[in-house]
Design a protein around this motif. Structure first.
Motif, PDB file in Angstrom:
ATOM      1  N   CYS A  40       0.815  -1.219   0.000  1.00 52.11           N
ATOM      2  CA  CYS A  40       0.000   0.000   0.000  1.00 52.11           C
ATOM      3  C   CYS A  40       0.846   1.265   0.000  1.00 52.11           C
ATOM      4  O   CYS A  40       0.589   2.197  -0.769  1.00 52.11           O
ATOM      5  CB  CYS A  40      -0.928  -0.002   1.210  1.00 52.11           C
ATOM      6  N   HIS A  41       1.868   1.304   0.853  1.00 51.53           N
ATOM      7  CA  HIS A  41       2.656   2.524   0.988  1.00 51.53           C
ATOM      8  C   HIS A  41       3.543   2.771  -0.224  1.00 51.53           C
ATOM      9  O   HIS A  41       4.007   3.893  -0.430  1.00 51.53           O
ATOM     10  CB  HIS A  41       3.511   2.464   2.262  1.00 51.53           C
ATOM     11  N   ARG A  43       2.415   1.809  -3.359  1.00 52.64           N
ATOM     12  CA  ARG A  43       1.468   1.823  -4.481  1.00 52.64           C
ATOM     13  C   ARG A  43       1.822   0.753  -5.520  1.00 52.64           C
ATOM     14  O   ARG A  43       1.822   1.012  -6.724  1.00 52.64           O
ATOM     15  CB  ARG A  43       1.406   3.218  -5.118  1.00 52.64           C
ATOM     16  N   ARG A  45       0.911  -3.043  -7.021  1.00 48.87           N
ATOM     17  CA  ARG A  45      -0.088  -4.103  -7.139  1.00 48.87           C
ATOM     18  C   ARG A  45       0.390  -5.037  -8.253  1.00 48.87           C
ATOM     19  O   ARG A  45       0.349  -4.659  -9.427  1.00 48.87           O
ATOM     20  CB  ARG A  45      -1.480  -3.555  -7.482  1.00 48.87           C
TER      21      ARG A  45
END
Length: 562
Positions: A40-41, A43, A45
């Protein structure tokens, strides 16, 4: 004759007889479009196909650096995508990944690198107040003048390469991103050749024990150890392909790299990193935004999330399961996790670094009562016995030292044959140092650490029992109990207490609460109200430090002969 405290885990599912690299390739081939990683931190995926592309490129880059199977490669970094890629790339080419605590300072990292003779180190540039680059320059000033050639450091003669994360350039350091372009076709072919030669019993990971008492030891683990443990952890929580596991736990620890990363790999699931290090709001946000199925944490993490002012603003209904491990979980906290965090199938896991790590875990069919009063039953393909001080197996329901053996037990402590023989006996049993009881239904209750047991006036007192009682008080958020020296009784009890917000309590009221409820000798003589406890990065409370603090504050006399 009473039944003895011996259990073994039967299973219809066999152990995996493959290396991590071969399983990784197989999962990527079968599930290329499934999501594998969310950081998440950062970004990030990535699908399994995208993850494999980077793992293969890094493996070729490591081979291009002339790193050979069996060489040790340290990683000194917080949770990030680079950590996961390094874990799988090193496994594919037989390099032994050495997990280094991000909280380590100069002398500690010098000890770790020197102890296992790391040939390469992958490191973050900095983290909070830790300037890793500056520390490494101080430790090995030869780095600055090494250029692209091998480092020749007097203090670390085996260290040849230092590699930093991020795009900043530092004299003598290679950039992690450059490794993806370093390997050529010959190197990629060499990766395949190495992968075909590797055996699942080859050592693949060194994890240092927490070092809360004494000098850390490097537990040496194989593909077989950690791959199978990750698989059976995933099986126990019912993990399915495509589901997401939120992992705020540190990757340098078994909880992150085995129970999260390898459980997800073996089940074609997705691992989610909320932040570099644990942050309660970031974790809750990750669960909501990614609709995570499972959430991992040590008890202190769940306490921090449950008591965060923003807790009620997050939608957590996607959760169904997860794991609380790393330290005993208070019963009241467990009940709140089930009710307020929508985790009806939350499990408790117990283990240690030396056993890859999990030995016991509750399962999805266990009643709430079972899940809040035990650590479940023994894991598949493992054996456990409870012994007394003479090494004899005790009857069911009797406390003693927990010993385990099976596929999960480490190969030994790196370059520590004497320490290894102290922990592993000739029959292959790992002596854990934990006090435990097995009941008539084969559920295990961890009573405490042998070294934590308090002996007051000849009475054996298990601190966890008193801690569980104190959690019943409506004003108490967290409590830890230790023994401190006493001239009359040998030891006395001391309780450190964290109060819930907007609640008040004093020592007199706390003792009154205990009176008539627990035996007089179990009532803490000393009470200290604190904002938090000293802990390791993995959330284990440093009771040794608490004891030293109380001895200094109270001016207690330590019996040097004890």
């Amino acid at each position: 004759m009473p039944r003895l405290s011996y259990v073994n885990g039967s299973s219809t599912k066999p152990l995996i007889g493959e290396t991590i690299g071969r399983i990784f390739d197989a999962v990527c081939a079968d599930h290329p479009e499934r999501l594998a990683l969310v950081s998440c931190h950062q970004r990030v995926r990535w699908t399994y196909a995208e993850l494999k592309e980077r793992v293969d490129a890094l493996a070729a880059g490591l081979v291009a650096l002339q790193l050979l199977p069996g060489d040790r490669v340290g990683i000194w970094a917080p949770n990030c995508w680079e950590w996961l890629v390094t874990q799988y790339a090193t496994a594919k080419v037989g390099l032994i990944l050495v997990n280094i605590n991000p909280a380590y300072r100069l002398s500690e990292v010098e000890f770790a690198l020197g102890k296992v003779q790391c040939k390469a180190l992958i490191t973050a540039s900095q983290l909070k107040t830790s300037d890793y680059v500056a520390m490494l320059y101080a430790l090995a000033p030869e780095i600055k003048t090494a250029g692209d050639g091998p480092i020749r450091a007097s203090k670390l003669p085996k260290l040849e390469h230092v590699i930093t994360l991020g795009e900043a350039k530092h004299d003598g350091f290679r950039r992690f991103s450059d490794l993806f372009r370093l390997g050529n076709q010959d190197d990629r072919e060499r990766v395949s050749a190495i992968a075909n030669d590797l055996q699942f019993d080859d050592p693949i990971n060194i994890q240092f024990t927490s070092g809360t008492t004494g000098v850390p030891k490097g537990a040496t683990l194989s593909h077989h150890n950690i791959l199978n443990n990750g698989f059976f952890v995933g099986e126990t929580i019912g993990l399915k392909p495509g589901e997401k596991v939120c992992a705020p736990v540190p990757l340098y620890h078994c909880f992150g790299m085995v129970m999260a990363n390898l459980a997800c790999l073996t089940h074609a699931a997705c691992v989610v990193y909320p932040a570099e290090m644990f942050d309660p709001v970031a974790t809750l946000a990750a669960v909501e935004s990614e609709a995570c199925t499972a959430l991992y944490g040590v008890p202190t993490m769940f306490i921090a999330m449950l008591n965060n002012p923003e807790f009620n603003s997050f939608y957590l209904n996607s959760l169904r399961t997860g794991i609380v491990a790393g330290a005993p979980c208070p019963i009241e906290i467990m009940r709140q996790v089930i009710d307020r965090m929508h985790m009806p199938q939350i499990t408790i896991a117990y283990g240690m670094t030396e056993t890859s790590p999990v030995s016991f875990q509750s399962n999805l069919e266990d009643s709430i009562d079972r899940r809040v009063t035990s650590v479940g039953r023994v894991h598949p393909h493992l054996e456990v016995k409870i012994i007394d001080e003479q090494g004899r197996i005790v009857p069911v329901g009797t406390a003693g030292e927990l010993c385990t053996r099976g596929y999960s037990v480490m190969q030994g402590y790196w370059d520590e044959p004497e320490k290894t023989s102290e922990a592993l006996d000739p029959a292959g049993w790992m002596h854990t140092g934990d006090l435990a009881e097995i009941d008539d239904n084969n559920y295990c209750n961890i009573v405490g650490r042998i070294k934590d047991m308090v002996i007051r006036g000849g009475e054996n007192i298990y601190p966890r029992e008193i801690e569980e009682f104190l959690y019943r008080h409506p004003a108490i958020q967290d409590a830890q109990v230790i023994g401190v020296p006493d001239q009359q009784y040998g030891e006395e009890l001391c309780a450190w207490v964290v109060l819930k917000p907007k609640h008040a309590l004093d020592a007199v009221a706390l003792r009154a609460f205990c009176s008539e409820q627990i035996a007089h000798y179990k009532i803490p003589r000393y009470v200290r109200f604190v904002e938090s406890f000293p802990t390791t990065v993995t959330g284990k409370v440093r009771k040794v430090e608490m004891r030293e603090t109380m001895i200094a504050e109270l001016g207690l006399i330590v019996d040097q002969a004890a």
